[in-house]
Enzyme design. Sequence first.
Site, PDB file in Angstrom:
ATOM      1  CE1 TYR A 210       0.751  -2.023  -0.336  1.00 14.59           C
ATOM      2  CE2 TYR A 210       0.396  -0.557   1.709  1.00 14.59           C
ATOM      3  CZ  TYR A 210       0.043  -1.386   0.534  1.00 14.59           C
ATOM      4  OH  TYR A 210      -1.248  -0.467   0.430  1.00 14.59           O
TER       5      TYR A 210
ATOM      6  CE1 TYR B 281      -3.969   1.908  -1.901  1.00 15.11           C
ATOM      7  CE2 TYR B 281      -5.345   2.641   0.118  1.00 15.11           C
ATOM      8  CZ  TYR B 281      -4.181   1.991  -0.777  1.00 15.11           C
ATOM      9  OH  TYR B 281      -4.284   1.023   0.174  1.00 15.11           O
TER      10      TYR B 281
ATOM     11  CG  ASP C 278     -11.773   6.707  -1.422  1.00 11.08           C
ATOM     12  OD1 ASP C 278     -12.007   6.961  -0.214  1.00 11.08           O
ATOM     13  OD2 ASP C 278     -11.404   5.258  -2.234  1.00 11.08           O
TER      14      ASP C 278
ATOM     15  CE  LYS D 113      -6.156   5.527   5.123  1.00 13.92           C
ATOM     16  NZ  LYS D 113      -6.451   4.893   4.152  1.00 13.92           N
TER      17      LYS D 113
HETATM   18  C1  LIG Z   1      -7.012   4.645   3.425  1.00 17.52           C
HETATM   19  C2  LIG Z   1      -7.718   4.130   1.755  1.00 17.52           C
HETATM   20  C3  LIG Z   1      -8.482   3.014   1.689  1.00 17.52           C
HETATM   21  C4  LIG Z   1      -8.236   1.640   2.099  1.00 17.52           C
HETATM   22  O1  LIG Z   1      -8.739   1.674   3.683  1.00 17.52           O
HETATM   23  P1  LIG Z   1      -8.039   0.972   4.523  1.00 17.52           P
HETATM   24  O2  LIG Z   1      -9.394   0.526   5.482  1.00 17.52           O
HETATM   25  O3  LIG Z   1      -6.842   1.002   4.430  1.00 17.52           O
HETATM   26  O4  LIG Z   1      -9.076  -0.918   3.600  1.00 17.52           O
HETATM   27  C5  LIG Z   1      -9.117   3.444   0.038  1.00 17.52           C
HETATM   28  N1  LIG Z   1     -10.075   4.459  -0.185  1.00 17.52           N
HETATM   29  C6  LIG Z   1      -8.491   5.277   0.386  1.00 17.52           C
HETATM   30  C7  LIG Z   1      -8.950   7.145  -0.658  1.00 17.52           C
HETATM   31  C8  LIG Z   1      -8.207   6.000   1.621  1.00 17.52           C
HETATM   32  O5  LIG Z   1      -6.746   6.662   1.964  1.00 17.52           O
END
Ligand SMILES: *Cc1c(COP(=O)(O)O)cnc(C)c1O
Length: 436
Positions: free
Chosen positions: A26, A154, A255, A284
Amino acid sequence: MNDKNAHPTTNGIDLEFDRDHLWHPYTSMKAPLPVYPVVNADGVYIELETGERLIDGMSSWWSVIHGYNNPSINDAIQQQLSQMSHVMFGGLTHRPAVELAKKLVDMTPKGLDKVFLADSGSVSVEVALKMAIQYQLGKGYKNRNKFITLKHGYHGDTFGAMAVCDPKNSMHSLYDGMLPQNIFVDAPTSKPDQQFDPSDLEPLKQAIELQGSEIAALILEPIVQGAGGMRFYHSEFLAGAKAICDASGILLIADEIATGFGRTGKLFACEHANITPDIMCLGKALTGGYMTLAATLCTDKVAQGISDCDAGVLMHGPTFMGNPLACAAANASLALLQKGEWLQQVTQIEKLMKRELAKAADLNSVQEVRVLGAIGVIEMKKAVDVGEIQKAFVKNGIWVRPFGKLVYIMPQYIITEEQLQFLCTKLIQVLSEQKG
Ligand SMILES: *Cc1c(COP(=O)(O)O)cnc(C)c1O
């Protein structure tokens, strides 16, 4: 180039070239904020080329939970490297992938039995969205191709993922015509430590009554909305949302890319509500922050549905799917989690952050302080000047990277009480010295 944007150069890492040629997350190519050159990272310390040693408050965006340069993850990768670093996953398989799938099936909520290995969090979300649509097709629902989600969410930066991110935060307006139109409902307002207000579920209920027949799945971040605002919400919302979905044939995609692997005080945030989502995304911290790897898990029911659709297969297959090195790192990281120390570590971190960060609430510039598990958030009244405040953090020996009004830390699980005390104290000191 004015002075404010002039970057220091060091002999080793070519910061000038970096500034002129390299995108950072970004950022602008015209006026990028300075970046700090790192030469080494060990345990909770990040060492800059200029000599400073910083206590890491970010876990490199939720991922480094067992510390940098972790001996057992290092060993696992080195051993794997001497056998094979990669082979294609089409038609071939290997021990690291099988072991990882076993571990994930074992650790995640009961019922999540099928594992898709993807290369990044965003891709795992794309896969989850595809799974949901293909599942609905398999059930004979051709029109169930929209998603419902919460404002302030997100889910990643690729187009499908972005289309379920908060429309304002992720600037949907930039991509008019390119983004699928999904359904956004108000995020819950009941906080985890408060009484649950059942009216939190009304927006979701109403939207599903109205448009349920077009919806493939609800996608949300369980309990903690991360990059979209660092908001914590009540577990009864999650349980209620799952029940609403079940009653209307809508799948629930959790997620857990940020929340997974202990961060919220449970191994997976879904456990706060005792639910098994239909689909779960992980990323992550999966490899302990060593390299990129993600996974999308689903239930047998979902997998059967997908296999019943016309294609008969799940239409996704990345080149580096199931990369053995990444799987080996993940296996070592998960083995460390399986020892169980994380729970006590996260509990201790939560206790200390609750005590120490509460002190920030006295500052005039602070709106609210909140802590859940190993996540500490100081929400300011106004957006901070990231460049300026970053400089002050570095000068004070800590690595913290705020965005907007949110100054937050999510320390590594291995941080000692002393190190965490230092991190919190310096953080508040810097905030108290900020002008305006
Ligand atoms: C970081 C994140 C993503 C995206 O993961 P990337 O490895 O950066 O593509 C998706 N969902 C959540 C909740 C996240 O924190």
